[in-house]
Design a protein around this motif. Sequence first.
Motif, PDB file in Angstrom:
ATOM      1  N   GLU A  43      36.675  45.318  36.282  1.00 13.42           N
ATOM      2  CA  GLU A  43      36.823  44.907  37.683  1.00 13.42           C
ATOM      3  C   GLU A  43      37.474  46.074  38.419  1.00 13.42           C
ATOM      4  O   GLU A  43      38.035  46.976  37.790  1.00 13.42           O
ATOM      5  CB  GLU A  43      37.764  43.694  37.791  1.00 13.42           C
ATOM      6  CG  GLU A  43      37.285  42.431  37.097  1.00 13.42           C
ATOM      7  CD  GLU A  43      36.403  41.552  37.977  1.00 13.42           C
ATOM      8  OE1 GLU A  43      36.042  41.982  39.106  1.00 13.42           O
ATOM      9  OE2 GLU A  43      36.074  40.440  37.528  1.00 13.42           O
ATOM     10  N   LEU A  73      41.846  44.654  42.310  1.00 13.67           N
ATOM     11  CA  LEU A  73      41.846  43.192  42.182  1.00 13.67           C
ATOM     12  C   LEU A  73      43.142  42.710  41.519  1.00 13.67           C
ATOM     13  O   LEU A  73      43.750  41.738  41.958  1.00 13.67           O
ATOM     14  CB  LEU A  73      40.637  42.734  41.357  1.00 13.67           C
ATOM     15  CG  LEU A  73      40.591  41.249  40.992  1.00 13.67           C
ATOM     16  CD1 LEU A  73      40.385  40.379  42.236  1.00 13.67           C
ATOM     17  CD2 LEU A  73      39.487  40.964  39.982  1.00 13.67           C
ATOM     18  N   THR A  82      46.782  40.835  43.066  1.00 10.65           N
ATOM     19  CA  THR A  82      46.976  39.431  42.694  1.00 10.65           C
ATOM     20  C   THR A  82      48.075  39.262  41.637  1.00 10.65           C
ATOM     21  O   THR A  82      49.051  38.569  41.855  1.00 10.65           O
ATOM     22  CB  THR A  82      45.664  38.845  42.149  1.00 10.65           C
ATOM     23  OG1 THR A  82      45.220  39.661  41.063  1.00 10.65           O
ATOM     24  CG2 THR A  82      44.602  38.784  43.225  1.00 10.65           C
ATOM     25  N   ARG A 116      39.642  44.008  32.320  1.00  9.62           N
ATOM     26  CA  ARG A 116      40.404  42.838  32.780  1.00  9.62           C
ATOM     27  C   ARG A 116      41.584  42.546  31.860  1.00  9.62           C
ATOM     28  O   ARG A 116      41.414  42.406  30.648  1.00  9.62           O
ATOM     29  CB  ARG A 116      39.502  41.614  32.891  1.00  9.62           C
ATOM     30  CG  ARG A 116      38.917  41.220  31.565  1.00  9.62           C
ATOM     31  CD  ARG A 116      37.966  40.033  31.687  1.00  9.62           C
ATOM     32  NE  ARG A 116      37.458  39.694  30.372  1.00  9.62           N
ATOM     33  CZ  ARG A 116      36.269  39.177  30.128  1.00  9.62           C
ATOM     34  NH1 ARG A 116      35.442  38.903  31.109  1.00  9.62           N
ATOM     35  NH2 ARG A 116      35.902  38.890  28.901  1.00  9.62           N
ATOM     36  N   SER A 126      39.934  37.323  38.291  1.00  7.14           N
ATOM     37  CA  SER A 126      38.470  37.468  38.307  1.00  7.14           C
ATOM     38  C   SER A 126      37.792  36.159  38.688  1.00  7.14           C
ATOM     39  O   SER A 126      36.815  36.146  39.433  1.00  7.14           O
ATOM     40  CB  SER A 126      37.956  37.887  36.923  1.00  7.14           C
ATOM     41  OG  SER A 126      38.601  39.052  36.477  1.00  7.14           O
ATOM     42  N   ARG A 159      38.163  35.652  42.322  1.00  8.60           N
ATOM     43  CA  ARG A 159      37.277  36.582  43.034  1.00  8.60           C
ATOM     44  C   ARG A 159      35.852  36.031  43.049  1.00  8.60           C
ATOM     45  O   ARG A 159      35.184  36.014  44.083  1.00  8.60           O
ATOM     46  CB  ARG A 159      37.302  37.970  42.369  1.00  8.60           C
ATOM     47  CG  ARG A 159      36.357  38.956  43.026  1.00  8.60           C
ATOM     48  CD  ARG A 159      36.039  40.165  42.169  1.00  8.60           C
ATOM     49  NE  ARG A 159      35.583  39.877  40.802  1.00  8.60           N
ATOM     50  CZ  ARG A 159      34.448  39.284  40.473  1.00  8.60           C
ATOM     51  NH1 ARG A 159      33.608  38.890  41.427  1.00  8.60           N
ATOM     52  NH2 ARG A 159      34.140  39.051  39.225  1.00  8.60           N
ATOM     53  N   LEU A 213      43.505  37.862  48.263  1.00  5.48           N
ATOM     54  CA  LEU A 213      42.179  38.495  48.237  1.00  5.48           C
ATOM     55  C   LEU A 213      41.477  38.377  49.585  1.00  5.48           C
ATOM     56  O   LEU A 213      40.272  38.593  49.685  1.00  5.48           O
ATOM     57  CB  LEU A 213      41.321  37.854  47.133  1.00  5.48           C
ATOM     58  CG  LEU A 213      41.842  38.063  45.712  1.00  5.48           C
ATOM     59  CD1 LEU A 213      41.023  37.265  44.715  1.00  5.48           C
ATOM     60  CD2 LEU A 213      41.825  39.538  45.348  1.00  5.48           C
TER      61      LEU A 213
END
Length: 434
Positions: A57, A61, A65, A91, A97, A100, A307
């Motif tokens: 990812e 991201l 988070t 990850r 994820s 997202r 996000l």
Amino acid sequence: MSKKIKKRKEIAKILQEPKGMHDVLPVDEMYWSRIREVVSEISEGYGFHRIETPLLEFEELFQKTVGESSDIVAKEMYTLKTRGGDMLALRPEFTASTMRAYLGHSLGRLGQPQRLYTFGPVFRHDNPQAGRYRQFTQANFEIIGGQNDPVYDAHIILLSMRFLDILRIKGVSLRINSIGCRVCQPAYRRQLQNYYKSHEKELCADCVRRAKTNLLRLLDCKEQGCVKLREHAPNILDKLCVTCSAHFKSVIEYLDELKISYVLDNTLVRGLDYYSRTVFECVIEAEGREFGALAGGGRYDYLAEFLGGHATPGVGVAVGIERVIGVIKAQGIVFSSKQKKMVFVVHAGEMAKKKAFRFVEEFRRAGIYVKESLAKDSLKAQLKFADKEKARIALIFGQREIYEGTVIVRDLENSLQETVPLDRIVEEIKKRLK
Ligand SMILES: [Zn+2]
Ligand SMILES: [Zn+2]
């Protein structure tokens, strides 16, 4: 060093897994297949749908988070720059994820909340210890969208405990806490900061650093001095706002209703930026918390906003599969694999071998569980193998029988045998294995 020794050392090195990575060998298949069964049993029973997200990812991201100051992002992420110049990360966890994907594909439109689960490897460049790897496997269950109703927190906790219970793990203890919300947590943090500031000299070096970046983590430090200090630290449960307090009380009431016992643990904080309100861990009581939590999770009502999405409540859990398997082994739990009734195909001679090879495939296609050792030519060796595999029936393809279009069916339990025409054999075997 002699050339020979050097060469041997090179080979030994190349056969090793990288530090913190591990092969899963067939000898552990029993555990992994049982775990996969339980994952699908739980997801089906509690109404979760599988979602698969990429191993890689954007690094951002997780920075946005999980948080820059969390151990995961600050110290443990595997990152790489692609040939195209993107900064990606393997990850280190699933929740970011999954959120997202939920936002990116507007999954909320399909109905809310969405119950999603993931199963697969995650990566953290951590110090490997017992039950802790750099590549490890998680099963995550997330409830995203809808209301931030405490019943969902209870739902997630219930299925986490059930997961471990189905695997017959003993001595699991549920630790639970609330870390408040945007309204009440800042005031609590200020109090905590003041408290620790007046005791800075007694803190370990890590905590002196954390006091500036990830204050709540001071509460779960394992260093003796820090453990002692927290006894008199302000308690978050005394500082919750009315809404958080009512929410937490309600979660607890659901647990009482389900007769799930728990320990209120005001030092439990989980250390990731996206958590708010309920946090919990399932730990093995007898071994203390050193072994680490088998499962842990909580509510993350602000994650979607991190996000750039609309406020979207969420609550979830991650189960650490290698740790679970470690405990299963330590507790000596065995899963009985049902012995399937099996036929074993045996041949004598080159022509019979070809015929046998073809019939093995016919049995497979007819749904008959079949094994062979066609590469062995000795009849005795083949029958010995059939015995070892605990086959019910041996089918002996002999030279003479091939000419006559028959095969010998030997019942391995009573050694009685009979000659059966090849065109009736599939039917006959099905009948006998019933
Ligand atoms: Zn609050
Ligand atoms: Zn400390």
